[in-house]
Design a protein around this motif. Structure first.
Motif, PDB file in Angstrom:
ATOM      1  N   GLU A   1     112.383  85.471  62.497  1.00 23.53           N
ATOM      2  CA  GLU A   1     111.405  84.711  61.918  1.00 23.53           C
ATOM      3  C   GLU A   1     111.446  85.151  60.368  1.00 23.53           C
ATOM      4  O   GLU A   1     111.351  84.262  59.461  1.00 23.53           O
ATOM      5  CB  GLU A   1     110.129  84.741  62.459  1.00 23.53           C
ATOM      6  CG  GLU A   1     110.139  84.126  63.932  1.00 23.53           C
ATOM      7  CD  GLU A   1     108.837  84.270  64.758  1.00 23.53           C
ATOM      8  OE1 GLU A   1     108.376  83.480  65.196  1.00 23.53           O
ATOM      9  OE2 GLU A   1     108.450  85.560  64.728  1.00 23.53           O
TER      10      GLU A   1
ATOM     11  N   MET B   1     117.480  79.645  62.873  1.00 22.15           N
ATOM     12  CA  MET B   1     117.049  78.367  63.614  1.00 22.15           C
ATOM     13  C   MET B   1     117.730  78.524  64.850  1.00 22.15           C
ATOM     14  O   MET B   1     117.173  78.192  65.780  1.00 22.15           O
ATOM     15  CB  MET B   1     117.497  77.118  62.570  1.00 22.15           C
ATOM     16  CG  MET B   1     116.046  77.145  61.455  1.00 22.15           C
ATOM     17  SD  MET B   1     116.433  75.545  60.707  1.00 22.15           S
ATOM     18  CE  MET B   1     116.170  74.490  61.920  1.00 22.15           C
ATOM     19  N   SER B   2     118.959  79.083  65.014  1.00 18.74           N
ATOM     20  CA  SER B   2     119.804  78.867  66.485  1.00 18.74           C
ATOM     21  C   SER B   2     119.125  80.056  67.137  1.00 18.74           C
ATOM     22  O   SER B   2     118.888  79.909  68.473  1.00 18.74           O
ATOM     23  CB  SER B   2     121.269  78.887  66.106  1.00 18.74           C
ATOM     24  OG  SER B   2     121.614  79.954  65.375  1.00 18.74           O
TER      25      SER B   2
ATOM     26  N   LEU C   1     114.195  83.747  58.531  1.00 24.83           N
ATOM     27  CA  LEU C   1     113.983  82.368  58.167  1.00 24.83           C
ATOM     28  C   LEU C   1     113.288  82.147  56.633  1.00 24.83           C
ATOM     29  O   LEU C   1     113.792  81.450  55.759  1.00 24.83           O
ATOM     30  CB  LEU C   1     113.292  81.497  59.332  1.00 24.83           C
ATOM     31  CG  LEU C   1     113.163  79.907  58.990  1.00 24.83           C
ATOM     32  CD1 LEU C   1     114.384  79.276  59.021  1.00 24.83           C
ATOM     33  CD2 LEU C   1     112.203  79.531  60.100  1.00 24.83           C
TER      34      LEU C   1
ATOM     35  N   LEU D   1     116.399  81.251  67.043  1.00 27.62           N
ATOM     36  CA  LEU D   1     114.933  80.949  67.506  1.00 27.62           C
ATOM     37  C   LEU D   1     114.791  79.718  68.278  1.00 27.62           C
ATOM     38  O   LEU D   1     113.630  79.303  68.906  1.00 27.62           O
ATOM     39  CB  LEU D   1     114.198  80.635  66.347  1.00 27.62           C
ATOM     40  CG  LEU D   1     113.768  82.179  65.339  1.00 27.62           C
ATOM     41  CD1 LEU D   1     113.380  81.841  64.061  1.00 27.62           C
ATOM     42  CD2 LEU D   1     112.989  83.023  66.323  1.00 27.62           C
ATOM     43  N   HIS D   2     115.930  79.079  68.536  1.00 29.67           N
ATOM     44  CA  HIS D   2     115.996  77.717  69.388  1.00 29.67           C
ATOM     45  C   HIS D   2     115.095  76.532  68.762  1.00 29.67           C
ATOM     46  O   HIS D   2     114.268  75.950  69.347  1.00 29.67           O
ATOM     47  CB  HIS D   2     115.495  77.930  70.941  1.00 29.67           C
ATOM     48  CG  HIS D   2     116.410  79.032  71.558  1.00 29.67           C
ATOM     49  ND1 HIS D   2     117.789  78.881  71.709  1.00 29.67           N
ATOM     50  CD2 HIS D   2     116.139  79.994  71.981  1.00 29.67           C
ATOM     51  CE1 HIS D   2     118.141  79.995  72.124  1.00 29.67           C
ATOM     52  NE2 HIS D   2     117.233  81.030  72.281  1.00 29.67           N
ATOM     53  N   ILE D   3     115.075  76.452  67.100  1.00 28.68           N
ATOM     54  CA  ILE D   3     114.568  75.640  66.672  1.00 28.68           C
ATOM     55  C   ILE D   3     115.398  74.327  66.688  1.00 28.68           C
ATOM     56  O   ILE D   3     116.556  74.296  66.228  1.00 28.68           O
ATOM     57  CB  ILE D   3     114.012  75.727  65.296  1.00 28.68           C
ATOM     58  CG1 ILE D   3     113.187  77.033  65.140  1.00 28.68           C
ATOM     59  CG2 ILE D   3     113.377  74.481  64.586  1.00 28.68           C
ATOM     60  CD1 ILE D   3     112.910  77.616  63.746  1.00 28.68           C
TER      61      ILE D   3
ATOM     62  N   THR E   1     113.499  67.708  61.352  1.00 27.09           N
ATOM     63  CA  THR E   1     113.551  68.899  60.916  1.00 27.09           C
ATOM     64  C   THR E   1     114.411  69.078  59.786  1.00 27.09           C
ATOM     65  O   THR E   1     114.178  69.658  58.821  1.00 27.09           O
ATOM     66  CB  THR E   1     113.803  70.187  61.963  1.00 27.09           C
ATOM     67  OG1 THR E   1     115.069  69.563  62.584  1.00 27.09           O
ATOM     68  CG2 THR E   1     112.736  70.532  62.702  1.00 27.09           C
TER      69      THR E   1
ATOM     70  N   TYR F   1     105.625  76.270  59.268  1.00 30.54           N
ATOM     71  CA  TYR F   1     105.411  74.898  59.825  1.00 30.54           C
ATOM     72  C   TYR F   1     106.657  75.001  60.775  1.00 30.54           C
ATOM     73  O   TYR F   1     106.539  74.551  62.144  1.00 30.54           O
ATOM     74  CB  TYR F   1     105.692  73.941  58.919  1.00 30.54           C
ATOM     75  CG  TYR F   1     105.614  72.657  59.459  1.00 30.54           C
ATOM     76  CD1 TYR F   1     104.533  72.027  59.957  1.00 30.54           C
ATOM     77  CD2 TYR F   1     107.043  72.016  59.581  1.00 30.54           C
ATOM     78  CE1 TYR F   1     104.830  70.846  60.441  1.00 30.54           C
ATOM     79  CE2 TYR F   1     107.032  70.691  59.992  1.00 30.54           C
ATOM     80  CZ  TYR F   1     105.977  70.051  60.670  1.00 30.54           C
ATOM     81  OH  TYR F   1     106.037  68.881  61.294  1.00 30.54           O
ATOM     82  N   LEU F   2     107.814  75.378  60.502  1.00 31.24           N
ATOM     83  CA  LEU F   2     108.933  75.115  61.423  1.00 31.24           C
ATOM     84  C   LEU F   2     108.930  75.857  62.699  1.00 31.24           C
ATOM     85  O   LEU F   2     109.365  75.554  63.643  1.00 31.24           O
ATOM     86  CB  LEU F   2     110.358  75.532  60.690  1.00 31.24           C
ATOM     87  CG  LEU F   2     110.851  74.702  59.641  1.00 31.24           C
ATOM     88  CD1 LEU F   2     111.974  75.072  59.017  1.00 31.24           C
ATOM     89  CD2 LEU F   2     111.460  73.103  60.258  1.00 31.24           C
ATOM     90  N   LEU F   3     108.203  77.115  62.520  1.00 29.30           N
ATOM     91  CA  LEU F   3     107.916  78.131  63.612  1.00 29.30           C
ATOM     92  C   LEU F   3     106.786  77.659  64.449  1.00 29.30           C
ATOM     93  O   LEU F   3     106.347  78.557  65.460  1.00 29.30           O
ATOM     94  CB  LEU F   3     107.799  79.505  63.142  1.00 29.30           C
ATOM     95  CG  LEU F   3     109.214  80.024  62.326  1.00 29.30           C
ATOM     96  CD1 LEU F   3     108.508  81.443  61.729  1.00 29.30           C
ATOM     97  CD2 LEU F   3     110.035  80.145  63.404  1.00 29.30           C
ATOM     98  N   GLY F   4     106.042  76.517  64.308  1.00 29.34           N
ATOM     99  CA  GLY F   4     105.099  75.962  64.790  1.00 29.34           C
ATOM    100  C   GLY F   4     103.741  77.074  64.874  1.00 29.34           C
ATOM    101  O   GLY F   4     102.847  77.286  65.517  1.00 29.34           O
TER     102      GLY F   4
END
Lengths: 262, 270
Positions: free
Chosen positions: A61, A134-135, A64, A137-139, A145, A222-225
């Motif tokens: 994270e 991103m990979s 990122l 963290l399975h985003i 996105t 935001y991308l990590l929710g």
């Protein structure tokens, strides 16, 4: 607009020809800055493999955040590096006067004059970090996105350019503007980490005063929710605001430009 | 004989006297670098405090030792950021190198003197930073004069190790016309392996062995560890011997490398 785009193409091709004249130099310059970022990432890895999280943020994270700000920085580095040299290379030498008698916007001319390959290294490292994070963290990489990422990175790049333009405009009075630009530019070090590790004052400053937070922390959240409210979407607005402010400062400086004589 | 020595001393003293003037000529830079270093310190303190929220020791260091170490590393870090390679590059490009080499003074000795004097100016210049770090950022300095002595002694030797390393690296300017990027690479490698970002103790074994095989930590991690309360003063003897070995080895190597490289000289203009 179309004219300027095609003009930029012409400038770019010329610049590329110059760069390709010395291929090894091009390669050294283009990859050199990535070493600095790799050192930073390595240091982060050394520390974070021994602790579960940094204020609730895992290693990937944090990567990122780090990757997003690195890509944003590379945009200024590649396309607006001449803002650094405005003072000592163009104004002091009197070469800037050349721009003023040409039938194109002087700011455009200044920026188009030199595409800087030294930023390519940062672009590569930043992209690699974002993809890795991103990979891991399975985003899911959907159209939405991807679009959000592009907007976030362009926003970040615009914020970097705006702040450099704002500070570089001091060259019209000081001639040597690099110390001023250097000072503001370096505050982006804060934006390499989740802003939650800082106190309130620094967080607010990085959001509203020197808004590098929009180049990394808010889009990453935001991308990590993670809930950051409207701040996840306000980046472009802030970028436009700072860009117009910086452009005004530039115009103001230009109006007061007196050349250096001789 | 004595006359020659006195002449030599006078020449080098003149070079040394130039150094503070050079620093004072760029007032704005002194102020700006000062502020930027404080900003970086704020970042690092916040980062390390967050790191230690989850653990009491890391690599055998507690939070106080680490904060001490990182703040001192931040203050000392500019020592590894010198870019002699760019200086050489500039001299070669403009052709000034020819005149420099013709001067009846040892080229390397002259730079060594300048580098040592810079260290004194540097120490004076960074004193306010130390005070601010002590007052606001949690830097705790030892009261034991022996720790300070060990720090000063190993810093002087370490800075000479850094100088000689930089000198060898700068010889690349005789082979490459690109020196800006080379300088950046050198700074990146020296900053990390000098221990300016993370204490060497925290690195995994393979990384630490690379760091110890390189000379950079001699000028950063080794001296500041005495002040940070990481290395006891009783280790001074062994560490000084290692620094002296580095000095002798690099002293010989740097002269050999320079002698070889200077033959490649291609002056581009002037």
């Amino acid at each position: 607009m179309r004219r300027y785009l095609s003009l930029y193409g012409v400038f770019f091709v010329q610049r590329l020809k110059i760069l390709m004249e010395y291929r090894v130099n091009f390669l050294i310059g283009a990859t050199s800055t990535s070493f600095l970022q790799i050192g930073g990432v390595l240091a982060m890895w050394v520390v974070m493999r021994q602790i579960p999280s940094l204020n609730g943020w895992s290693f990937d994270e944090v990567l990122l955040v780090f990757g997003l700000v690195t890509i944003s920085e590379s945009i200024t580095h590649m396309f607006a590096d001449n803002l650094w040299t405005l003072g000592w290379q163009y104004i002091r030498s009197g070469e800037f006067d050349r721009f003023l008698v040409r039938p194109i916007d002087p700011l455009f001319h200044l920026l188009a004059d030199r595409f800087c390959h030294d930023g390519i290294g940062n672009l590569l490292v930043g992209t690699a970090l974002v993809v890795k994070a991103m990979s891991a963290l399975h985003i899911p990489f959907t159209v939405a996105t991807a679009l959000y990422l592009v907007i976030a990175v362009l926003t970040g790049g615009a914020i970097f350019i705006a702040l450099n333009l704002l500070t570089a405009s001091s060259a019209f009075w000081l001639v040597d503007s690099i110390p001023v630009t250097f000072l503001v530019y370096n505050t982006y070090e804060f934006a390499k980490y989740p802003l939650t590790i800082y106190g309130r004052g620094i967080r607010i400053a990085l959001t509203w005063l020197i808004p590098y937070g929009f180049a990394s922390f808010y889009p990453a959240s935001y991308l990590l929710g993670r809930n950051v409210g409207a701040l996840a979407w306000m980046g472009p607005l802030v970028a436009v605001l700072f860009m117009s402010l910086a452009y005004r400062a530039w115009k103001f400086g230009l109006a007061h430009y007196t050349s250096t004589g001789s | 004989m004595i006359h020659a020595v006195r002449r030599e001393a006078r020449v080098f003293f003149a070079f040394a006297a130039m150094v503070p003037k050079l620093y004072l000529a760029y007032n704005a830079w002194v102020v700006v670098e000062f502020v930027v270093q404080i900003l970086f310190m704020l970042v690092f303190v916040a980062f390390w405090r967050a790191v230690y929220a989850n653990t009491t020791t890391l690599g055998g260091l507690d939070v106080g030792q680490t904060i001490n170490y990182i703040l001192l590393a931040q203050i000392v870090a500019p020592l590894v950021q010198s870019r002699l390679v760019s200086e050489f590059g500039g001299m070669i490009r403009e052709g000034r190198i020819a005149i420099e080499l013709l001067r009846p003074v040892d080229f390397q000795a002259r730079y060594a003197v300048e580098s040592l004097t810079s260290l004194v100016v540097f120490a004076v210049q960074k004193l306010p930073l130390v005070l601010i770090a002590g007052a606001f950022l949690g830097l705790r300095l030892p009261s034991d004069p022996a720790a300070w002595g060990a720090f000063a002694l190993s810093l002087v030797l370490g800075s000479m190790v850094l100088f000689l390393t930089d000198w060898m690296f700068a010889c690349l300017a005789f082979y490459s016309t690109e020196t800006w990027g080379l300088g950046v690479v050198k700074i990146a490698v020296a900053t990390f392996f000098g221990g300016a970002l993370v204490p060497l103790q925290m690195m995994p074994a393979w990384l630490r062995s690379i760091a110890l095989a390189l000379p950079f930590s001699q000028g950063v991690a080794v001296p500041i560890s005495f002040l940070a309360g990481v290395t006891p003063v009783s280790d001074l003897g062994a560490l000084l011997i290692r620094q002296l070995l580095w000095l002798v080895g690099l002293g010989i190597a740097s002269r050999l490398v320079f002698r070889q490289a200077v033959r490649k000289i291609t002056v581009q203009g002037g």
